[in-house]
Scaffold this active site. Structure first.
Site, PDB file in Angstrom:
ATOM      1  N   GLY A 199       0.828  -1.205   0.000  1.00  0.00           N
ATOM      2  CA  GLY A 199       0.000   0.000   0.000  1.00  0.00           C
ATOM      3  C   GLY A 199       0.855   1.244   0.000  1.00  0.00           C
ATOM      4  CG  ASP A 208      11.766  -9.299  -2.693  1.00  0.00           C
ATOM      5  OD1 ASP A 208      12.368  -9.472  -3.775  1.00  0.00           O
ATOM      6  OD2 ASP A 208      10.736  -8.602  -2.591  1.00  0.00           O
TER       7      ASP A 208
HETATM    8  P1  ADP Z   1       6.924  -2.254  -0.256  1.00  0.00           P
HETATM    9  O1  ADP Z   1       8.058  -2.878   0.448  1.00  0.00           O
HETATM   10  O2  ADP Z   1       5.658  -2.264   0.493  1.00  0.00           O
HETATM   11  O3  ADP Z   1       6.791  -2.711  -1.648  1.00  0.00           O
HETATM   12  P2  ADP Z   1       8.609  -0.040  -0.587  1.00  0.00           P
HETATM   13  O4  ADP Z   1       9.520  -0.339   0.538  1.00  0.00           O
HETATM   14  O5  ADP Z   1       9.100  -0.376  -1.954  1.00  0.00           O
HETATM   15  O6  ADP Z   1       7.259  -0.722  -0.333  1.00  0.00           O
HETATM   16  O7  ADP Z   1       8.241   1.490  -0.516  1.00  0.00           O
HETATM   17  C1  ADP Z   1       7.774   2.222  -1.613  1.00  0.00           C
HETATM   18  C2  ADP Z   1       8.537   3.535  -1.705  1.00  0.00           C
HETATM   19  O8  ADP Z   1       8.406   4.276  -0.510  1.00  0.00           O
HETATM   20  C3  ADP Z   1      10.023   3.315  -1.865  1.00  0.00           C
HETATM   21  O9  ADP Z   1      10.365   3.209  -3.199  1.00  0.00           O
HETATM   22  C4  ADP Z   1      10.626   4.544  -1.222  1.00  0.00           C
HETATM   23  O10 ADP Z   1      10.705   5.595  -2.154  1.00  0.00           O
HETATM   24  C5  ADP Z   1       9.615   4.908  -0.175  1.00  0.00           C
HETATM   25  N1  ADP Z   1      10.060   4.412   1.146  1.00  0.00           N
HETATM   26  C6  ADP Z   1       9.784   3.220   1.691  1.00  0.00           C
HETATM   27  N2  ADP Z   1      10.351   3.100   2.903  1.00  0.00           N
HETATM   28  C7  ADP Z   1      11.022   4.234   3.141  1.00  0.00           C
HETATM   29  C8  ADP Z   1      11.828   4.722   4.223  1.00  0.00           C
HETATM   30  N3  ADP Z   1      12.038   3.955   5.295  1.00  0.00           N
HETATM   31  N4  ADP Z   1      12.378   5.934   4.129  1.00  0.00           N
HETATM   32  C9  ADP Z   1      12.162   6.680   3.013  1.00  0.00           C
HETATM   33  N5  ADP Z   1      11.430   6.289   1.982  1.00  0.00           N
HETATM   34  C10 ADP Z   1      10.845   5.094   2.014  1.00  0.00           C
END
Ligand code: ADP
Length: 616
Positions: free
Chosen positions: A375, A481
């Site tokens: 999400g 992953d």
């Molecule tokens: P998921 O693991 O649910 O697929 P993501 O970790 O890829 O989600 O998060 C989507 C986006 O949100 C990332 O590409 C990044 O840009 C941002 N994001 C996620 N976690 C962080 C964080 N801890 N600090 C800064 N940006 C974040």
């Protein structure tokens, strides 16, 4: 060429001139054995060492332990003798292990000398040999002398069991399969089913072992077999003296799907995994119930361990780690390790849950950072600190399972891992609150800075990830992953690994069943074929991540479908060297992409290799 040092250390020596055995005739000396001689010197604090003696190895005719009931008037109580020319040097070690180490090393270095056939096992003292009462100091020895290599040539007793097994020298605990009565004074007795610690298994037939009383000696290695794998005693899931009934009681009291423990089976050297489940059995078995799985061994020279056929491991900890992530034939995955005496009162449980439950009132939500698997990801403020808040879309996550695991994930803490501060589970959607990293996702960062990132930074990024992964590896935690999209970059360009273990909670079929969203391009062959995740499958993914770094965030196998990628991997093809990648780094990538997981390096090794390339 300089002589190579083989052993060195403090030992006592008895003066060779003095007739009386007074304590002052025993001197502390610093001994050094090198490939040419045995020297001993006096070392006093603040003074230069003074060489007191030097025996050329070519003069040595016999080296053996001294067997005596004579009280030893110095601190070191374990004597051995070095016979050279017509002299006897008596040396005293602090313990039997140390003595054996010196005797073996000296024997090894002198085995080609013109050696004595016999020797005196006891001291010369008061004008006679204490072993045979002869009064001539030069009298021929009264016992056969076994120089190095000969001990292993002495005939072995009959094989007790054709299924003799022993494998790598790292596995130190063995169990006696049969009683053994010592034949030489250097032997010790074996008692069937008792455990022994292997001290030296370099001889092909006779191993040096220590029994539970601390006695050290040689035994025929065909009489022992490895205790199932290495020492598992320190693992939280291992319960030494728990019976089947007690295990059932303990697990039922916990009342959680997948509660498990490893315990001793009724048969020596065999272990059982007991696991609690609420799932209905296929044969109408009643539930909830506890199922017991014996840890079995293959018949190979180097046995593998398994619970359900097809999933073989070279050690029990590896087997448990695997089944903590995969049911693979078991009634359920091993989810909660239970140990004796661990039972917590509901009040304590509540307190613990408070530790990871974040109060919504402490959290302020801000702008959107991106959108992920589960999400939206929002920026937030938690107790004055910037955080990233993952909102969990309904139906996207196996929430119950995640809640169970969040506690574990919060314990996994390292400066190169994105920290999980806590969760807000009281409302829907559920929130996961993470440390905020200003420069966002690594893949995106690399793409947006194309052409401007230095070689030093590329290497530093790989080094950061390998460090985090070495920590996960040592915590038996599999990422599953690992990819540049799942790493984040801090303000000062430190790369941190994120989303560890999260794929287990994804409910999207597309993601879990090797279809479009499954990260085939980052997956090792055994993951693609058998869903077999391990730290070594993470190592494969790390190789791909390094490739992404040096390709400045390009997608691996850009123009190929997942099917085509699998085909080319099967044909032995691998990703090509990125233009910006130095040859030694590409060699590390190729090492990560070895077909067999066991041929790939560990993360600790990768970290060291990368650190040496970075000249740290
Ligand atoms: P998921 O693991 O649910 O697929 P993501 O970790 O890829 O989600 O998060 C989507 C986006 O949100 C990332 O590409 C990044 O840009 C941002 N994001 C996620 N976690 C962080 C964080 N801890 N600090 C800064 N940006 C974040």
């Amino acid at each position: 060429m300089y002589p190579r040092v083989i052993l060195k250390g403090i030992l006592y020596k008895k003066s060779q001139q003095k007739r009386r055995t007074s304590p002052c005739n025993y001197k502390e000396r610093y001994f050094v054995l090198n490939t040419e001689d045995l020297t001993y010197s006096e070392r006093r604090p603040g003074k230069k060492p003074v060489l007191k003696g030097c025996i050329e190895l070519s003069r040595i005719k016999c080296v053996e332990t001294v067997r005596s009931d004579l009280p030893i008037p110095c601190e070191y109580k374990y004597p051995f003798q070095v016979v050279y020319d017509s002299y006897h040097l008596y040396v005293f070690a602090p313990d039997n292990d140390c003595r054996l180490k010196w005797v073996r090393a000296l024997k090894e270095e002198t085995k080609c000398n013109n050696l004595e056939k016999n020797y005196h096992p006891d001291f010369w003292g008061e004008g006679k040999w204490r072993c045979c009462n002869r009064t001539d100091k030069l009298a021929t020895g009264c016992s056969d002398y076994y120089p190095s290599g000969c001990a292993s040539k002495k005939p072995l007793p009959p094989t007790p069991n054709a299924e003799r097994r022993f494998s790598s020298q790292e596995l130190r605990i063995v169990v006696a399969m049969k009683n053994f009565i010592p034949q030489e004074f250097t032997d010790i007795a074996l008692h069937k089913d008792e455990e022994y610690t292997v001290i030296d298994c370099s001889e092909p037939n006779w191993w040096t072992v220590r029994d539970k009383h601390g006695h050290v000696g040689t035994v025929p290695c065909i009489y022992v077999k490895e205790k199932l794998s290495n020492n598992i005693e320190h693992f939280e899931w291992y319960n030494k003296n728990v019976t089947r009934t007690e295990a059932e009681e303990l697990l039922t009291a916990v009342d959680k799907e997948g509660a498990f423990m490893v315990r001793d089976s009724r048969h020596a050297g065999v272990y059982t995994v007991s696991v609690f489940t609420k799932a209905p059995g296929s044969n109408g078995e009643k539930y909830p119930r506890v199922k017991h799985y014996k840890i079995r061994e293959t018949e190979d020279e180097e046995p593998k361990y398994y619970l359900a056929e097809k999933y073989l491991f070279s050690s029990i900890p590896e087997l448990i780690t695997y089944h903590q992530h995969n049911a693979a034939g078991l009634i359920t995955r091993l989810r909660h390790c239970v140990s004796q005496g661990q039972g917590k009162s509901p009040r304590i449980e509540e307190l613990e849950s408070e530790e990871w439950e974040i109060d919504m009132e402490d959290l302020t939500l801000g702008e959107e950072l991106g959108s992920g698997q589960f999400g939206l990801v929002l920026q937030g403020l938690y107790r004055g600190e910037k955080v990233a808040v993952k909102t969990i879309r309904e139906g996207a996550m196996s929430e119950e399972e995640f809640k169970e695991e969040a506690r574990v994930m919060m314990k996994v803490s390292h400066p190169k891992l994105v920290r999980l501060y806590g969760v807000c589970t009281q409302q829907s959607p559920m929130y996961l609150v993470f440390e905020f990293l200003k420069n966002g996702c690594l893949a995106e960062y690399l793409r947006s800075r194309k052409g401007s990132v230095s070689q030093e930074t590329f290497l530093g990024m790989c080094l950061d990830v390998s460090e985090a992964m070495a920590y996960l590896e040592s915590s038996n935690f599999i990422h599953r992953d690992l990819a540049a999209r799942n790493c984040l970059v801090s303000e000062d360009l430190v790369v941190k690994v994120s989303d560890f273990g999260m794929t287990r909670f994804v409910l999207d079929d597309q993601y879990t069943s090797y279809t479009s969203k499954f990260p085939v391009k980052w997956s090792s062959p055994e993951v693609i074929r058998y869903n077999k995740f391990s730290s070594k499958s993470d190592v494969w993914s790390f190789g791909v991540l390094m490739w992404e770094v040096y390709s400045e965030g390009r997608l691996p196998y850009e123009c190929r479908t997942n099917g085509e990628v699998v085909e080319s991997l099967n044909a032995g093809l691998r990703l090509l060297k990125p233009r910006l990648c130095p040859e030694p780094v590409y060699q590390l990538m190729q090492w990560c992409w070895k077909e067999k997981p066991e041929d790939r390096p560990s993360f600790v090794l990768l970290f060291h290799e990368l650190a040496s390339l970075a000249d740290i």
